[in-house]
Design an enzyme around this catalytic site. Structure first.
Site, short mmCIF file in Angstrom:
data_model
loop_
_atom_site.label_atom_id
_atom_site.label_comp_id
_atom_site.label_asym_id
_atom_site.label_seq_id
_atom_site.Cartn_x
_atom_site.Cartn_y
_atom_site.Cartn_z
CB CYS A 112 -0.95 -0.01 1.19
SG CYS A 112 -1.89 -1.54 1.29
CG HIS A 249 -3.40 2.90 2.05
ND1 HIS A 249 -3.89 2.50 0.83
CD2 HIS A 249 -3.52 1.84 2.87
CE1 HIS A 249 -4.29 1.24 0.92
NE2 HIS A 249 -4.08 0.82 2.15
CG ASN A 279 -6.79 -1.36 1.28
OD1 ASN A 279 -6.08 -1.00 0.35
ND2 ASN A 279 -6.31 -1.75 2.44
#
Ligand code: ACO
Length: 324
Positions: A112, A249, A279
């Site tokens: 990420c 993020h 996500n």
């Protein structure tokens, strides 16, 4: 010495929207649990496009928006943990699809944090004076790395891609950076475990799926990443008020709530879209950036300052303060 600047942004999402209710139809979960713990309502799941297809759509948009010819692109970096294949890379496939015949291309794997790490690397390539421009893309089809019988992970992730055109500039735009890794904590978030399989080897486990110690990752984000962001702002010499927006993020709304409090900046400055896309790992920050430009909150005219921060598997975390 040349500097680098983000001159165009783009994103691309697969069409299929999968709601929390659609997940509740196949898993022992419900909208209330997912929404209250994560803020996620929907995610996009690819029906027939791979990571390179999503990334190529972003690259084509970047060329179209900039009016640049594909042959003038110097390099392509794709940040991903869900490549179609290890070889050829997603970036090499993008290079072929768009006809960027003079570009070198490679994938970067930092989970990420991938987009932030890739942007920092691209900045160094341009600042060296050796290259004038490059495409930096975060692209994922995490749906293929999920165990769809595991409710603790299957509800969290989604597919998508976003990216930027980075070009050389006489003015400094990337104002401060901090990139970090702690491999000793890597086991708290894993995927794509490959086994030894030769006739000369002992057998070892292989496991394609994402596994996560949710609590450990939550604590890591709140403690380490918040500290990193605070320190970076301090080191940059900027006032906290000087940051117009935080593009972090997009893992979880509760993480953003707590981070905003720890960093002591207004929550409204922390942009978010995880409710729509879940996500998307390396793609989450560039998708958010591109959407924010489309919505008009980020102007892309050099008048604002934003802070990007990615964090996740590795463990990795990294932040950039960028004049945009
Ligand atoms: N639906 C319903 N119940 C669920 C689900 C689900 N999808 N998933 C887990 N549960 C249950 C568990 O089984 C458990 O039940 P039990 O008490 O009967 O055993 C209960 O809910 C609580 O589970 P926890 O894992 O303790 O839930 P927690 O409050 O920690 O929330 C979460 C889990 C949302 C993952 C949280 O730990 C978190 O936000 N972690 C951050 C990690 C993250 O966002 N990771 C994304 C990838 S990493 C990254 O991008 C940085």
């Amino acid at each position: 010495m040349p500097y680098s600047k983000i001159s165009q942004v783009a994103h691309y999402l697969p069409e299929q929207v999968v709601s929390n209710q659609a997940l509740a139809d196949i898993l022992d979960t419900n909208d209330e649990w997912i929404s209250s713990r994560t803020g996620i309502k929907n995610r996009r799941i690819s029906q027939n496009q791979s990571t390179s297809d999503l990334a190529s759509q972003v690259a084509l948009q970047l060329l179209e928006k900039s009016g640049m010819k594909a042959e003038t692109i110097d390099f392509i970096i794709v940040a991903t943990i869900s490549a179609d294949s290890i070889m050829p890379s997603v970036a090499a496939k993008v290079q072929a699809t768009i006809g960027a015949t003079n570009a070198f291309a490679f994938d970067l794997t930092a989970a990420c944090s991938g987009f932030v790490f890739a942007l920092a690397m691209a900045d160094k390539l341009i600042s060296s004076g050796a290259y004038c421009n490059g495409l930096v893309i975060g692209a994922e089809t995490l749906s293929k790395s999920l165990d769809w019988t595991d409710r603790s992970t299957a509800v969290l992730f989604g597919d998508g891609a976003g990216g930027v055109l980075l070009e050389s500039s006489e003015q400094k735009h990337i104002l401060a950076e901090s990139l970090n890794t702690d491999g000793s904590r890597g086991s708290s978030l894993t995927s794509g475990q490959n086994s030894l399989n030769s006739p000369f080897s002992e057998k070892s486990d292989s496991d394609p799926f994402i596994h996560m110690d949710g609590r450990a990752i939550f604590d890591f984000a709140i403690r380490d990443v918040s500290k990193n962001i605070k320190q970076l702002i301090e080191d940059s010499g900027l006032e906290k008020d000087g940051i117009d927006y935080f593009l972090l993020h997009q893992a979880n709304q509760r993480i953003l709530d707590k981070m905003a409090r720890k960093i002591a900046c207004p929550r409204e400055k922390f942009l978010e879209n995880m409710m729509d896309y879940g996500n998307t790992s390396a793609a989450s920050i560039p998708i958010l950036l591109s959407e924010s430009v489309a919505k008009g909150s980020i102007l892309l005219d050099g008048s604002q300052v934003v802070l990007f921060s990615g964090f996740g598997g590795g463990l990795t975390w990294g932040s950039l303060i960028v004049k945009i």
